[in-house]
Design a protein around this motif. Structure first.
Motif, PDB file in Angstrom:
ATOM      1  N   LEU A   1      -6.432 -14.705  -3.253  1.00 24.98           N
ATOM      2  CA  LEU A   1      -8.123 -13.863  -3.162  1.00 24.98           C
ATOM      3  C   LEU A   1      -8.324 -13.989  -4.417  1.00 24.98           C
ATOM      4  CD1 LEU A   1      -9.694 -12.307  -0.819  1.00 24.98           C
ATOM      5  CD2 LEU A   1      -8.239 -10.343  -1.486  1.00 24.98           C
ATOM      6  N   LEU A   2      -7.914 -13.282  -5.097  1.00 27.42           N
ATOM      7  CA  LEU A   2      -8.224 -13.516  -6.281  1.00 27.42           C
ATOM      8  C   LEU A   2      -8.489 -14.096  -7.693  1.00 27.42           C
ATOM      9  CD1 LEU A   2      -7.544  -8.770  -7.437  1.00 27.42           C
ATOM     10  CD2 LEU A   2      -9.548  -9.982  -5.476  1.00 27.42           C
ATOM     11  N   ASP A   3      -7.714 -15.776  -7.435  1.00 26.32           N
ATOM     12  CA  ASP A   3      -8.280 -16.557  -7.299  1.00 26.32           C
ATOM     13  C   ASP A   3      -9.362 -17.314  -7.733  1.00 26.32           C
ATOM     14  OD1 ASP A   3      -4.815 -17.514  -7.853  1.00 26.32           O
ATOM     15  OD2 ASP A   3      -4.961 -18.408  -6.411  1.00 26.32           O
ATOM     16  N   GLY A   4      -9.882 -17.609  -8.479  1.00 25.91           N
ATOM     17  CA  GLY A   4     -11.058 -18.014  -9.286  1.00 25.91           C
ATOM     18  C   GLY A   4     -11.792 -16.929  -9.904  1.00 25.91           C
TER      19      GLY A   4
ATOM     20  N   MET B   1      -3.891   0.813 -14.653  1.00 21.91           N
ATOM     21  CA  MET B   1      -4.327  -0.257 -13.719  1.00 21.91           C
ATOM     22  C   MET B   1      -3.430  -0.594 -12.834  1.00 21.91           C
ATOM     23  SD  MET B   1      -7.386  -2.748 -12.406  1.00 21.91           S
ATOM     24  CE  MET B   1      -8.782  -1.704 -13.422  1.00 21.91           C
ATOM     25  N   VAL B   2      -3.255   0.096 -11.443  1.00 22.50           N
ATOM     26  CA  VAL B   2      -2.270  -0.192 -10.659  1.00 22.50           C
ATOM     27  C   VAL B   2      -2.967  -1.442  -9.498  1.00 22.50           C
ATOM     28  CG1 VAL B   2      -0.809   0.438  -9.064  1.00 22.50           C
ATOM     29  CG2 VAL B   2      -1.292   1.622 -10.332  1.00 22.50           C
ATOM     30  N   SER B   3      -1.784  -2.574  -9.847  1.00 20.22           N
ATOM     31  CA  SER B   3      -2.555  -3.179  -8.712  1.00 20.22           C
ATOM     32  C   SER B   3      -1.445  -3.427  -7.670  1.00 20.22           C
ATOM     33  CB  SER B   3      -1.636  -5.029  -8.919  1.00 20.22           C
ATOM     34  OG  SER B   3      -2.202  -5.049 -10.460  1.00 20.22           O
ATOM     35  N   ALA B   4      -2.423  -4.087  -6.563  1.00 20.09           N
ATOM     36  CA  ALA B   4      -1.410  -3.736  -5.076  1.00 20.09           C
ATOM     37  C   ALA B   4      -0.231  -4.695  -4.972  1.00 20.09           C
ATOM     38  CB  ALA B   4      -3.057  -4.525  -3.998  1.00 20.09           C
TER      39      ALA B   4
ATOM     40  N   ALA C   1     -12.590  -6.248  -8.857  1.00 21.50           N
ATOM     41  CA  ALA C   1     -12.011  -6.462  -7.673  1.00 21.50           C
ATOM     42  C   ALA C   1     -10.764  -5.662  -7.233  1.00 21.50           C
ATOM     43  CB  ALA C   1     -11.794  -7.528  -7.434  1.00 21.50           C
ATOM     44  N   SER C   2      -9.765  -5.558  -8.189  1.00 20.91           N
ATOM     45  CA  SER C   2      -8.100  -5.070  -7.518  1.00 20.91           C
ATOM     46  C   SER C   2      -8.547  -3.601  -8.235  1.00 20.91           C
ATOM     47  CB  SER C   2      -7.336  -5.815  -8.068  1.00 20.91           C
ATOM     48  OG  SER C   2      -7.943  -5.917  -9.743  1.00 20.91           O
ATOM     49  N   ALA C   3      -9.610  -3.681  -8.422  1.00 24.08           N
ATOM     50  CA  ALA C   3      -9.438  -1.846  -9.274  1.00 24.08           C
ATOM     51  C   ALA C   3      -8.901  -1.305  -7.947  1.00 24.08           C
ATOM     52  CB  ALA C   3     -10.789  -1.115  -9.704  1.00 24.08           C
TER      53      ALA C   3
ATOM     54  N   THR D   1     -17.482  -8.650  -2.600  1.00 30.84           N
ATOM     55  CA  THR D   1     -17.090  -9.112  -1.920  1.00 30.84           C
ATOM     56  C   THR D   1     -15.547  -9.056  -1.870  1.00 30.84           C
ATOM     57  OG1 THR D   1     -17.898 -11.551  -2.053  1.00 30.84           O
ATOM     58  CG2 THR D   1     -19.260  -9.752  -0.775  1.00 30.84           C
ATOM     59  N   HIS D   2     -14.999  -9.728  -2.738  1.00 31.24           N
ATOM     60  CA  HIS D   2     -13.458  -9.749  -2.935  1.00 31.24           C
ATOM     61  C   HIS D   2     -13.204  -8.239  -2.927  1.00 31.24           C
ATOM     62  CE1 HIS D   2     -14.129 -13.907  -3.663  1.00 31.24           C
ATOM     63  NE2 HIS D   2     -13.181 -14.189  -3.853  1.00 31.24           N
ATOM     64  N   ARG D   3     -13.720  -7.345  -3.813  1.00 23.08           N
ATOM     65  CA  ARG D   3     -13.223  -6.307  -3.703  1.00 23.08           C
ATOM     66  C   ARG D   3     -12.874  -5.459  -1.873  1.00 23.08           C
ATOM     67  NH1 ARG D   3     -11.473  -1.840  -6.034  1.00 23.08           N
ATOM     68  NH2 ARG D   3     -12.037   0.601  -5.539  1.00 23.08           N
ATOM     69  N   ILE D   4     -13.443  -5.815  -1.119  1.00 28.78           N
ATOM     70  CA  ILE D   4     -13.929  -5.239  -0.375  1.00 28.78           C
ATOM     71  C   ILE D   4     -12.779  -5.866   1.001  1.00 28.78           C
ATOM     72  CG2 ILE D   4     -14.916  -5.180   2.452  1.00 28.78           C
ATOM     73  CD1 ILE D   4     -17.648  -5.347   0.705  1.00 28.78           C
ATOM     74  N   ALA D   5     -12.160  -7.392   0.158  1.00 26.23           N
ATOM     75  CA  ALA D   5     -11.479  -7.847   0.643  1.00 26.23           C
ATOM     76  C   ALA D   5     -10.299  -7.791   0.247  1.00 26.23           C
ATOM     77  CB  ALA D   5     -11.561  -9.484   0.727  1.00 26.23           C
ATOM     78  N   HIS D   6     -10.393  -7.628  -1.362  1.00 28.79           N
ATOM     79  CA  HIS D   6      -8.811  -6.955  -1.557  1.00 28.79           C
ATOM     80  C   HIS D   6      -8.432  -4.971  -1.023  1.00 28.79           C
ATOM     81  CE1 HIS D   6      -5.844  -6.894  -5.043  1.00 28.79           C
ATOM     82  NE2 HIS D   6      -6.400  -5.420  -4.923  1.00 28.79           N
ATOM     83  N   LEU D   7      -8.896  -4.631  -0.919  1.00 25.38           N
ATOM     84  CA  LEU D   7      -8.823  -2.873   0.029  1.00 25.38           C
ATOM     85  C   LEU D   7      -8.328  -3.029   1.083  1.00 25.38           C
ATOM     86  CD1 LEU D   7     -11.754  -1.273  -1.780  1.00 25.38           C
ATOM     87  CD2 LEU D   7      -9.692  -0.505  -2.883  1.00 25.38           C
ATOM     88  N   ILE D   8      -9.121  -4.297   1.836  1.00 24.44           N
ATOM     89  CA  ILE D   8      -8.536  -4.049   3.060  1.00 24.44           C
ATOM     90  C   ILE D   8      -6.984  -5.116   3.237  1.00 24.44           C
ATOM     91  CG2 ILE D   8      -8.699  -5.490   5.774  1.00 24.44           C
ATOM     92  CD1 ILE D   8     -11.926  -5.429   4.520  1.00 24.44           C
ATOM     93  N   ARG D   9      -6.729  -6.418   2.403  1.00 25.04           N
ATOM     94  CA  ARG D   9      -5.801  -6.991   2.724  1.00 25.04           C
ATOM     95  C   ARG D   9      -4.557  -5.787   1.505  1.00 25.04           C
ATOM     96  NH1 ARG D   9      -6.076 -11.181   6.356  1.00 25.04           N
ATOM     97  NH2 ARG D   9      -8.355 -11.938   5.930  1.00 25.04           N
TER      98      ARG D   9
END
Length: 694
Positions: free
Chosen positions: A13-16, A1-4, A25-27, A47-55
């Motif tokens: 953003l992905l804390d917690g 899996m490749v992280s941004a 969320a980070s896929a 929602t964290h996945r959407i935010a992560h893809l955008i950020r």
């Protein structure tokens, strides 16, 4: 899996998130399937996945379209996204998204003003039903409207409806050809008025994207990333619209739980969720099983409920892991009758209120809306405020208001005994001797029967009670059931409770014939959907869970009910009802039911009913089975009920295999209790004996 790249990811953003939530969320962009159990934080994850893809720069906020099934869920998603600093991403219901798109593209595709939305279809369904020679009573029209909605959601045309209804064994309010005629007439009337119903929003939007390449291209240039919540509930129509949105692309995240599929009657199917990896072999699949909603005690019970399901596909085998601190054990309670059960529930709610549980954090959940009256009455008498969700208060229902008007009109007439008089009056507004098979007609019938039971109770407790006294009693009850408009205990059906949660949940009326519902018996798929509905109810509770049932409808009546089959194996060993259950069902130290052919143990409902393993050959007497079916047709016609209300196919097969010769042998067959024995036993035994003299 490749992280941004870290530089493009919002700090923290992905804390917690737990490890599985973080993985989802980070896929990387592309197809992602999140199998999310109840209470596992799916909204937080997506929602964290959407935010992560955008950020991370994979997609712009305005290129994201997230869809779900209720306006409440869509609003929650938008609120969560705003909290994550995401503005511009669309989070809507399927219908709201389609309506926006259709309104935008309509002038280009059609050219005139957009057609208005039809808010309620019953008037047009009534006109079509009248022309087709079908009944126009309110409950029949509601059932016809439901069939039209199912057909359109399932992509079934009026011409194809009869064949599809037969193949899928739909429980329909009129002959299939007549239903199709009403469906065809409704569409004609609606289109002539230049109106769209809610299903048309999806159908027309799909057609626009499929048939107009330039429109589809413009849409696909705008939206590049799609998220679908509650994916186990998609209908064929919604899936086709989603396919039209995608246009062959794969930037899709779906989230669902096949264990919570409870809308098959409306066309929903978990198949797209379960077959996601077949369609997208490279998809990332993440399983969310850590339950943050419920205590370990509630989670353990939920796992037992769904673990007993038959034929669970691999994609639905989620086992929840409770993450909260320990809590109280679920409570099980058996009562003599419904009013006693309701009074006990009200008393327990009072105890919870006294220890600080908010009324708004307590819910009483039941299978059908007609069950609410006893709990409305009990809470009103206990001066506990309540709110009815997803249905009218009992005394506000149309059939109840009609009944009370008829009773008032009849008060001056000469009376027989009170109960006989009430039954005679209510027969004029729809109370038949035998219950309808299901649907709106059955709910109406149950509500009217509840009034008869009030009359029986009054007659037993007030000497010389007459119709005038009875009407006064009903007026008093109606007045008492209008507490102040404040937050209160929620009363809701199990279907209406989907997606909600409370600190304390009371699952009531858990008796055979209600949970599972009577018309599901004999259909394994329907029984499993009822089990999933029960599972949904259990998983609504955060801490306090109460499960109860009663042995009769009202005080003094015969105790003919049995607790729900779904409760077997759940009750604590020391619970009095558990001992009775083991003795009756062959559980515990007593003899277990065994196959009469090979002698092996029987565990499945259908196998126990037939008295043999599914793998063992049937010795059914075909001539007897044919005679039984002919007898059932005649009795169903006389009683004006569907054939399965007399006996299900499985029960007839069991009779034809076991050839009972007396009442004892007949009642030993699962599905034949005291009521069926009393009503049909002699006739069935006579049919069995017919072959001995031929």
């Amino acid at each position: 899996m490749v992280s941004a790249p870290a530089s493009k990811t919002r700090p923290g953003l992905l804390d917690g998130l737990d490890p599985e939530q973080r993985a989802a969320a980070s896929a990387p962009r592309g197809p992602v399937c999140v199998l999310a159990g109840a209470g596992t934080g799916k909204t937080r994850t997506i929602t964290h996945r959407i935010a992560h893809l955008i950020r991370s720069g994979h997609v712009a906020a305005g290129q994201v379209l997230a869809v779900t099934f209720t306006a409440r869920a869509a609003g929650e998603m938008r609120s969560r996204l705003r909290g994550l600093g995401v503005d511009g991403a669309q989070a809507l219901t399927f219908h709201a998204a389609a309506r926006r798109q259709l309104r935008y593209f309509w002038p280009r595709v059609v050219g005139d003003r957009p057609w208005d939305l039809l808010e309620g279809k019953l008037r047009f369904v009534g006109q079509a039903a009248q022309r087709a020679g079908v009944g126009t009573e309110a409950e029949i029209l509601r059932d016809l409207a439901g069939e039209i909605e199912w057909a359109k959601a399932s992509l079934v045309s009026p011409d194809d409806y009869p064949a599809v209804a037969a193949r899928t064994q739909r429980d329909i309010p009129a002959p299939a050809a007549r239903v199709a005629e009403v469906y065809r007439g409704y569409e004609k009337i609606k289109n002539s008025a230049q109106l769209l119903d809610f299903d048309d929003l999806l159908l027309h939007t799909t057609a626009v994207l499929e048939e107009h390449g330039e429109v589809a291209q413009e849409f696909r240039d705008r939206y590049r990333c799609f998220v679908v919540d509650e994916y186990q509930d998609v209908t064929p129509l919604q899936q086709r619209l989603l396919d039209a949105w995608l246009g062959g692309r794969d930037d899709l995240t779906v989230v669902g739980d096949a264990n919570q599929t409870i809308y098959s009657f409306g066309g929903a199917s978990p198949r797209p969720l379960l077959e996601f990896t077949r369609r997208f072999p490279e998809a990332t699949v993440v399983r969310l099983e850590r339950d943050y909603r419920s205590t370990p005690q509630v989670v353990s019970l939920a796992n037992k409920v769904i673990g007993a399901a038959r034929g669970r596909p691999a994609g639905s085998r989620l086992r929840l892991l409770g993450q909260r601190p320990e809590g109280p054990e679920p409570r099980f309670a058996e009562f003599e009758d419904e009013p006693t059960e309701a009074a006990a529930v009200a008393a327990r709610i009072r105890q919870l209120l006294d220890i600080g549980v908010a009324a708004s954090q307590i819910a009483v959940l039941y299978r059908v809306n007609a069950q609410s009256e006893a709990y409305e009455q009990a809470l009103a008498e206990a001066e506990i405020p309540y709110l009815v969700r997803g249905g009218e208060r009992f005394f506000d229902r149309r059939e109840v208001r009609q009944a009370m008007a008829a009773l008032r009109t009849a008060t001056g007439a000469a009376d027989d005994d009170l109960v006989t008089t009430v039954r005679r009056v209510l027969a004029g507004v729809g109370l038949t001797e035998q219950p309808p098979a299901g649907g709106a007609a059955k709910e109406r019938w149950d509500a009217l029967l509840s009034l008869v039971e009030v009359a029986e109770e009054l007659s037993a407790t007030v000497e010389g009670a007459d119709l005038g006294r009875f009407v006064a009693e009903l007026d008093q009850r109606a007045a008492a059931q209008h507490p102040p408009t404040v937050e209160g205990v929620t009363l809701a059906s199990l279907h209406a409770a989907k997606g909600l949660e409370w600190d304390a949940v009371f699952l009531v009326g858990l008796a055979e014939g209600t949970m599972p519902i009577q018309h599901a018996d004999g259909d394994d798929n329907a029984i499993e959907e009822e089990r999933r509905l029960f599972y949904v109810g259990v998983t609504r509770a955060r801490e306090h869970l109460w499960l109860s049932w009663s042995l009769s409808r009202h005080p003094g009546s015969r105790r003919l009910r049995r607790r729900s089959r779904f409760l077997y194996g759940l009750l604590p060993e020391d619970h009095p009802a558990a001992k009775v259950g083991r003795a009756k069902s062959g559980m515990g130290s007593g003899p277990k039911p065994r196959c009469r052919v090979c002698g092996g143990p029987l565990t499945e409902t259908l196998d126990i009913k037939l008295g043999r393993c599914g793998k063992c050959p049937s010795n059914v007497d075909e001539d007897l089975l044919e005679r039984l079916k002919n007898w059932r047709v005649e009795r169903a016609r006389e009683l004006k009920v569907p054939a399965y209300v007399v006996f299900t196919d499985a029960t007839l097969v069991a009779i034809a295999e076991q050839r009972p010769t007396d009442n004892g042998a007949l009642v030993s067959i699962s599905g034949i209790g005291p009521t069926k024995l009393e009503r049909f036993g002699a006739e069935v035994l006579a049919v069995v004996r017919e072959g001995d003299h031929s």
